[in-house]
Design an enzyme around this catalytic site. Structure first.
Site, short mmCIF file in Angstrom:
data_model
loop_
_atom_site.label_atom_id
_atom_site.label_comp_id
_atom_site.label_asym_id
_atom_site.label_seq_id
_atom_site.Cartn_x
_atom_site.Cartn_y
_atom_site.Cartn_z
N HIS A 147 -15.77 -9.40 -2.20
CA HIS A 147 -15.94 -8.84 -0.87
C HIS A 147 -16.69 -7.52 -0.91
O HIS A 147 -17.57 -7.26 -0.11
CB HIS A 147 -14.58 -8.68 -0.20
CG HIS A 147 -13.57 -7.95 -1.04
ND1 HIS A 147 -13.24 -8.36 -2.32
CD2 HIS A 147 -12.82 -6.84 -0.80
CE1 HIS A 147 -12.34 -7.53 -2.82
NE2 HIS A 147 -12.07 -6.60 -1.93
N ARG A 148 -16.34 -6.67 -1.89
CA ARG A 148 -17.00 -5.36 -1.99
C ARG A 148 -18.46 -5.52 -2.40
O ARG A 148 -19.33 -4.83 -1.89
CB ARG A 148 -16.25 -4.45 -2.96
CG ARG A 148 -16.74 -3.00 -2.88
CD ARG A 148 -15.87 -2.03 -3.65
NE ARG A 148 -14.57 -1.89 -3.04
CZ ARG A 148 -13.42 -2.28 -3.60
NH1 ARG A 148 -13.40 -2.80 -4.79
NH2 ARG A 148 -12.28 -2.13 -2.96
N ASP A 187 -12.72 0.68 2.79
CA ASP A 187 -11.32 0.30 2.90
C ASP A 187 -11.30 -1.20 2.75
O ASP A 187 -12.17 -1.90 3.28
CB ASP A 187 -10.74 0.72 4.26
CG ASP A 187 -9.21 0.67 4.24
OD1 ASP A 187 -8.61 1.15 3.25
OD2 ASP A 187 -8.62 0.14 5.18
N SER A 188 -10.36 -1.68 1.98
CA SER A 188 -10.34 -3.11 1.70
C SER A 188 -8.91 -3.58 1.48
O SER A 188 -8.01 -2.78 1.27
CB SER A 188 -11.20 -3.42 0.47
OG SER A 188 -10.78 -2.64 -0.63
N GLY A 211 -11.83 8.76 -5.32
CA GLY A 211 -11.71 9.18 -6.71
C GLY A 211 -11.35 8.00 -7.60
O GLY A 211 -11.20 8.15 -8.81
N ASN A 212 -11.22 6.81 -7.00
CA ASN A 212 -10.85 5.60 -7.74
C ASN A 212 -11.95 5.22 -8.72
O ASN A 212 -13.08 4.95 -8.32
CB ASN A 212 -10.59 4.47 -6.73
CG ASN A 212 -10.21 3.17 -7.38
OD1 ASN A 212 -10.92 2.64 -8.22
ND2 ASN A 212 -9.07 2.64 -6.96
N GLY A 225 -12.44 2.57 -10.62
CA GLY A 225 -12.95 1.21 -10.48
C GLY A 225 -13.97 1.12 -9.36
O GLY A 225 -15.04 0.52 -9.51
N LYS A 226 -13.65 1.73 -8.21
CA LYS A 226 -14.58 1.72 -7.07
C LYS A 226 -15.85 2.49 -7.42
O LYS A 226 -16.95 2.05 -7.11
CB LYS A 226 -13.94 2.35 -5.84
CG LYS A 226 -12.97 1.45 -5.12
CD LYS A 226 -12.48 2.10 -3.85
CE LYS A 226 -11.39 1.28 -3.21
NZ LYS A 226 -10.87 1.88 -1.99
N TYR A 268 -4.29 -7.50 -6.17
CA TYR A 268 -3.82 -8.88 -5.97
C TYR A 268 -4.66 -9.90 -6.75
O TYR A 268 -4.46 -11.10 -6.61
CB TYR A 268 -3.83 -9.21 -4.47
CG TYR A 268 -2.94 -8.30 -3.66
CD1 TYR A 268 -1.57 -8.56 -3.53
CD2 TYR A 268 -3.45 -7.16 -3.05
CE1 TYR A 268 -0.75 -7.72 -2.79
CE2 TYR A 268 -2.62 -6.31 -2.31
CZ TYR A 268 -1.29 -6.60 -2.19
OH TYR A 268 -0.47 -5.76 -1.47
#
Length: 195
Positions: free
Chosen positions: A178-179, A68-69, A8-9, A11-12, A152
């Site tokens: 990375h994503r 997952d990150s 539900g994020n 940004g993602k 971060y």
């Protein structure tokens, strides 16, 4: 085959919709939230736990994507790693997690040290389970710089740059993250699985 992101994020969801378009639904649009205990020992394991749980609820007409990150700092034995989202404790927010990592660097009197982000994307559907990874290498520093990004980002300087992700434009981050790298690998796999 309907495509669903097990998050539900916002940004993602934005990042994944940039890759897969508006046909990608957020799980929160389809069902009430469920608590998935992320107790695997790897990013891939945790991503699979989330994707499986949603797929088992929604059924075989769906292809579920979960990620997952987190960030790993070799100097700290790989911490925070899979605990990146709860590094400062359960329910900790981004600022508390960031502060803890800065404190750990300061305790060791280190201003800058190598670190890397990992993203694992799990894809679960009737044709099986798959996982792809993306990485972004660089350094973490002992002070936050910049207001962009989240987590971060204000202390991470990607390889080849002299500014933190908190200072770099979103367009650069979306190329090197990375994503973004994991999504690039996931895209042809998802296209194949949807046929």
């Amino acid at each position: 085959m309907k495509l669903v992101l097990a998050s539900g994020n916002r940004g993602k969801l934005r990042e994944f919709r940039e890759a897969f378009g508006s046909q990608l639904a957020s799980v929160s649009e389809l069902m009430d939230p469920i608590e998935v205990e992320e107790n695997a020992e790897s990013f891939a394991g945790n991503a699979l736990l989330k994707a499986r749980a949603i797929y088992n609820r929604l059924g075989s007409e769906y292809l579920v994507i979960a990620d997952d990150s987190g960030i790993s700092v070799p100097l700290l034995g790989g911490a925070p790693g899979i605990y990146s989202a709860r590094y400062a404790g359960e329910g900790a927010d981004d600022k508390a997690n960031l502060r803890k990592l800065i404190d750990e660097l300061k305790k060791r009197e280190v201003e800058r040290t190598p670190a890397y982000y990992t993203a694992a994307i799990a894809i679960v559907g009737e044709k099986g389970e798959y996982v792809v990874h993306g990485w972004m290498h660089g350094d973490v520093i002992d002070e936050a710089r910049g207001e962009k990004g989240f987590g971060y980002d204000p202390i991470f300087i990607p390889e080849g740059y002299d500014r933190t992700l908190g200072e770099l434009d979103e367009s650069i981050k979306s190329e090197i993250s990375h994503r973004a790298k994991a999504i690039k690998l996931a895209r042809p796999l998802i296209e194949m699985l949807r046929k």
